[in-house]
Enzyme design. Sequence first.
Site, mmCIF file in Angstrom:
data_model
loop_
_atom_site.group_PDB
_atom_site.id
_atom_site.type_symbol
_atom_site.label_atom_id
_atom_site.label_comp_id
_atom_site.label_asym_id
_atom_site.label_seq_id
_atom_site.Cartn_x
_atom_site.Cartn_y
_atom_site.Cartn_z
ATOM 1 C CE LYS A 1 31.001 35.407 53.301
ATOM 2 N NZ LYS A 1 30.638 34.344 52.366
ATOM 3 C CD1 TRP B 1 35.167 36.815 44.721
ATOM 4 C CD2 TRP B 1 33.368 37.157 43.421
ATOM 5 N NE1 TRP B 1 34.722 38.099 44.939
ATOM 6 C CE2 TRP B 1 33.621 38.347 44.147
ATOM 7 C CE3 TRP B 1 32.285 37.146 42.529
ATOM 8 C CZ2 TRP B 1 32.844 39.491 44.020
ATOM 9 C CZ3 TRP B 1 31.514 38.298 42.395
ATOM 10 C CH2 TRP B 1 31.796 39.447 43.133
HETATM 11 P P1 NAD Z 1 36.732 28.621 43.829
HETATM 12 O O1 NAD Z 1 36.041 28.170 45.065
HETATM 13 O O2 NAD Z 1 35.993 28.529 42.548
HETATM 14 O O3 NAD Z 1 38.098 27.786 43.786
HETATM 15 C C1 NAD Z 1 38.608 27.206 42.677
HETATM 16 C C2 NAD Z 1 39.859 27.915 42.220
HETATM 17 O O4 NAD Z 1 40.984 27.468 42.980
HETATM 18 C C3 NAD Z 1 40.154 27.593 40.757
HETATM 19 O O5 NAD Z 1 40.507 28.766 40.060
HETATM 20 C C4 NAD Z 1 41.334 26.657 40.866
HETATM 21 O O6 NAD Z 1 42.161 26.720 39.729
HETATM 22 C C5 NAD Z 1 42.040 27.219 42.060
HETATM 23 N N1 NAD Z 1 43.018 26.297 42.604
HETATM 24 C C6 NAD Z 1 42.884 24.978 42.878
HETATM 25 N N2 NAD Z 1 44.055 24.472 43.343
HETATM 26 C C7 NAD Z 1 44.930 25.516 43.351
HETATM 27 C C8 NAD Z 1 46.289 25.646 43.742
HETATM 28 N N3 NAD Z 1 46.975 24.621 44.232
HETATM 29 N N4 NAD Z 1 46.873 26.857 43.624
HETATM 30 C C9 NAD Z 1 46.190 27.925 43.171
HETATM 31 N N5 NAD Z 1 44.896 27.858 42.786
HETATM 32 C C10 NAD Z 1 44.284 26.665 42.886
HETATM 33 O O7 NAD Z 1 37.274 30.108 44.023
HETATM 34 P P2 NAD Z 1 36.442 31.466 44.032
HETATM 35 O O8 NAD Z 1 34.966 31.197 44.147
HETATM 36 O O9 NAD Z 1 36.899 32.268 42.878
HETATM 37 O O10 NAD Z 1 36.865 32.130 45.414
HETATM 38 C C11 NAD Z 1 37.953 33.014 45.558
HETATM 39 C C12 NAD Z 1 37.726 33.884 46.782
HETATM 40 O O11 NAD Z 1 36.553 34.674 46.558
HETATM 41 C C13 NAD Z 1 37.448 33.092 48.072
HETATM 42 O O12 NAD Z 1 38.118 33.710 49.152
HETATM 43 C C14 NAD Z 1 35.937 33.209 48.271
HETATM 44 O O13 NAD Z 1 35.544 33.204 49.629
HETATM 45 C C15 NAD Z 1 35.673 34.574 47.660
HETATM 46 N N6 NAD Z 1 34.293 34.756 47.167
HETATM 47 C C16 NAD Z 1 33.647 33.774 46.476
HETATM 48 C C17 NAD Z 1 32.360 34.005 46.009
HETATM 49 C C18 NAD Z 1 31.589 32.969 45.244
HETATM 50 O O14 NAD Z 1 30.350 33.087 45.136
HETATM 51 N N7 NAD Z 1 32.252 31.981 44.641
HETATM 52 C C19 NAD Z 1 31.762 35.246 46.215
HETATM 53 C C20 NAD Z 1 32.455 36.228 46.903
HETATM 54 C C21 NAD Z 1 33.738 35.966 47.376
HETATM 55 P P1 13P Z 2 30.378 30.987 49.734
HETATM 56 O O1 13P Z 2 31.854 30.865 49.567
HETATM 57 O O2 13P Z 2 29.849 30.354 50.988
HETATM 58 O O3 13P Z 2 29.622 30.525 48.506
HETATM 59 O O4 13P Z 2 30.020 32.515 49.886
HETATM 60 C C1 13P Z 2 30.010 33.306 48.768
HETATM 61 C C2 13P Z 2 30.032 34.725 49.192
HETATM 62 O O5 13P Z 2 30.991 35.170 49.773
HETATM 63 C C3 13P Z 2 28.821 35.511 48.908
HETATM 64 O O6 13P Z 2 28.992 36.853 49.255
#
Ligand code: NAD
Ligand code: 13P
Length: 426
Positions: free
Chosen positions: A284, A14
Amino acid sequence: EQRHKVTIIGSGNWGSTVAKIVAENTKEHSDLFEEEVQMWVYEEEVTIPKDSPHYDPAVGDAPQKLTNVINKCHENVKYLPNIKLPANLIANPSLVDAAKDSSILIFNLPHQFIHRVSSQLKGHILPFARGISCIKGVEVSDEGVALFSEWIGDGLGIYCGALSGANIASEIAAEKWCGTTIAYDPPPMDSSRNPTPRTQTPSRTHTPSRDGPRDKAAELSITPLADMQHRDARGRASKTRLTPVPVEFPPLDHETFKTLFQRPYFRVRMVSDVAGVSLGGALKNIVALAAGFVIGQGLGDNAKAEIIRVGLCEMLKFGKEFFAETVHPDTFTVESAGVADLITSCSSGRNFRCAKMAVEQGVSVAEIEAKELNGQKLQGTSTAQEVYSFLKKQGLEKEYPLFTAVRDIIEGKYPTTDLLSLIQDD
Ligand code: NAD
Ligand code: 13P
């Protein structure tokens, strides 16, 4: 007039997607923002496979720094593969350097890691910076439950809003249409300090931020800390005293944030309910795990819809019980950050998919996470634990049977097949 420099703190699935969105917009709105966007990357080494278009025979199988690969190939090959990132997005392994001189900080990393990041940033950011947290989770400590937007804001002495919605990153990275909700509600000084209507001037010549060392705070005449207090999500006066955004900058208001985030494929609704938006995104994820548990058992859409209904009821109850002063129940029912996020997360989110696979394969959710997600992190499993420990302290865990059942199943206290009986009240 000065322009805002933007930094994304985090570069996962994200984080990289939001960085792409924001960098597309800073390029189009160079009257408001510096074109170059910094993205802090938690540095790691990656190996590019031979069949990848980014494979370089001169490098071969040797591990390469992820930041170098992103800056050379304009792709986050590990966390957002096959998506072209804008050339004005710069990956930076130094957190302090990436955030230096930025007046807009976008926090977008798994909530497990925000503590260390925040403590490293302390004292190294512009005093008048403003933040947006895209993190879906809640902070639980001895003092109770807090929203990450507030926790970040209090820790860094800045104001921080929240972005959340039905936003599966891979779909948005492929520019598939969706909505989102941004909650931003700073004290009135930000909007009242500059009553002159903003003129939308065409792009000005871009001065790259790398031209030489600068210290924006020292260059500007910054008003000392405003004698103005903000109210937190529970309506209490916050300890944080904010520094106003200097008049040389475009105001940091709803209009500016909408311009920064909205794309033709990413439609933004601006609201003021930071607590509702943050809680929707955090809670959620627990419901999505429950939906995965029932679908993994072979149950159908009717059962999943009932899980969503019960989950929504517990989300509304939680908001009313602990954030009554500020949360608007409508946020859960009409905004993307509420019911829409529940639907998408319980259809194809990672929490849902991993919980479903865990039941199908008879292993733990953590095992599936480690095996299937290539370093991406689930938020629901830790959020279920954190919310449970908060509820237990209040003696209220039985009043949230779905949240509690998910936590108990993750802990191995009950099999997933017990979920339905645990949430039935007769
Ligand atoms: P991700 O699940 O892809 O996590 C991987 C990230 O964590 C990488 O950038 C990695 O470098 C980092 N990481 C690993 N170890 C680490 C450490 N010790 N210190 C700092 N960083 C470290 O992350 P994401 O999908 O970008 O999620 C970020 C936020 O966005 C979360 O709260 C998630 O709920 C929210 N979110 C995600 C999505 C989605 O579809 N992926 C959508 C909406 C919201
Ligand atoms: P997940 O971290 O379960 O993939 O959810 C992504 C999300 O927040 C979609 O809105």
